[in-house]
Design an enzyme around this catalytic site. Sequence first.
Site, PDB file in Angstrom:
ATOM      1  N   ASP A 157       1.138  -1.269   0.187  1.00 47.51           N
ATOM      2  CA  ASP A 157      -0.118  -0.124   0.251  1.00 47.51           C
ATOM      3  C   ASP A 157       0.507   1.415  -0.022  1.00 47.51           C
ATOM      4  OD1 ASP A 157      -3.319   0.374   0.745  1.00 47.51           O
ATOM      5  OD2 ASP A 157      -1.895   2.524   0.931  1.00 47.51           O
ATOM      6  N   ASP A 161       4.105   2.109  -4.873  1.00 46.20           N
ATOM      7  CA  ASP A 161       3.397   2.270  -5.672  1.00 46.20           C
ATOM      8  C   ASP A 161       3.797   1.172  -6.062  1.00 46.20           C
ATOM      9  OD1 ASP A 161       2.180   3.377  -7.996  1.00 46.20           O
ATOM     10  OD2 ASP A 161       4.087   4.243  -8.543  1.00 46.20           O
ATOM     11  N   SER A 186     -14.538  -2.936 -11.545  1.00 46.02           N
ATOM     12  CA  SER A 186     -16.279  -2.200 -10.622  1.00 46.02           C
ATOM     13  C   SER A 186     -17.644  -2.211 -12.166  1.00 46.02           C
ATOM     14  CB  SER A 186     -16.041  -1.121 -10.737  1.00 46.02           C
ATOM     15  OG  SER A 186     -17.255  -0.207 -10.058  1.00 46.02           O
ATOM     16  N   TYR A 193     -12.767   6.625 -14.228  1.00 45.50           N
ATOM     17  CA  TYR A 193     -12.815   5.415 -13.302  1.00 45.50           C
ATOM     18  C   TYR A 193     -13.773   4.763 -14.194  1.00 45.50           C
ATOM     19  CZ  TYR A 193     -13.862   3.437  -8.617  1.00 45.50           C
ATOM     20  OH  TYR A 193     -13.534   2.007  -8.052  1.00 45.50           O
ATOM     21  N   LYS A 233     -11.731   1.089 -15.386  1.00 44.64           N
ATOM     22  CA  LYS A 233     -12.095  -0.137 -14.447  1.00 44.64           C
ATOM     23  C   LYS A 233     -13.349  -1.181 -16.205  1.00 44.64           C
ATOM     24  CE  LYS A 233     -11.439   0.146 -10.204  1.00 44.64           C
ATOM     25  NZ  LYS A 233     -10.720  -1.247  -9.463  1.00 44.64           N
TER      26      LYS A 233
END
Length: 250
Positions: free
Chosen positions: A35, A59, A136, A149, A153
């Site tokens: 993370d 990263d 997503s 976004y 995704k």
Amino acid sequence: MSEPTAVVVTGAAQGIGAAIAQRFAESGHPVVGLDLDADRLAATARSWPGAGHHVVGGDAASSEVVGRACELASATPSGLGTFVVNAGHAKAGPSADYSAADWDAMLRVHLTGAMVGAQQAAARMPEGGALVMMSSLNGLFGFPGRAAYGAAKAGVAGLVRGLAAEWAPWGIRVNGIAPGSVVTELSAEFLRRGVINEDDFLDRIPMKRFGQPAEVAELAYFLGTSLSSYIAGVVVPIDGGWAAQGIGGS
């Protein structure tokens, strides 16, 4: 009985990533969490049951950082068996003036990060393994103000299918998860800021509730282990029936 293989989870400090790491640790898998927020990750990792866990700050789109995490996992007695692509961020905004810098950052963390993770993990899975990538519902449907976004995704979903077809002969299964509305720190912040309206979302979900990170973690565990040994190249919605419902509820 052989020892459980190690698992790398990116974005493991909080939310869905933390739940996935917890689920694998509960089943005896050594977990390597990665993370950008190293301090928060270290605090989260202290709650993981079992032994042999590691944390890597950095990263998730850096081949050097991800490679280090994969090396730690591959050095465990049973080697690296599962890589979970979960790191991400979300920045909503009108598409007409969405900045190039924000666009590049969105694609880097989600799509480039997924490819880098897949490459680094696959190189350390000589006996095969499983990759689980977080897509997503935003990658399946259009949401105003979230085009960047959604594009990132959708790219992840395409990467899942392409890698699955290419790498299945190597014994590497690649699958994806497409969460709908899940209760996380990020979604709570969006609700607070008014980026999303809770009633509008609940109206669209047949089960009339948001999902929980632990529910997504169960699916990630299934796809990331031999429980799903003949499944490859799918992106599974986990959304309370959102994708199945053609019109909003009442």
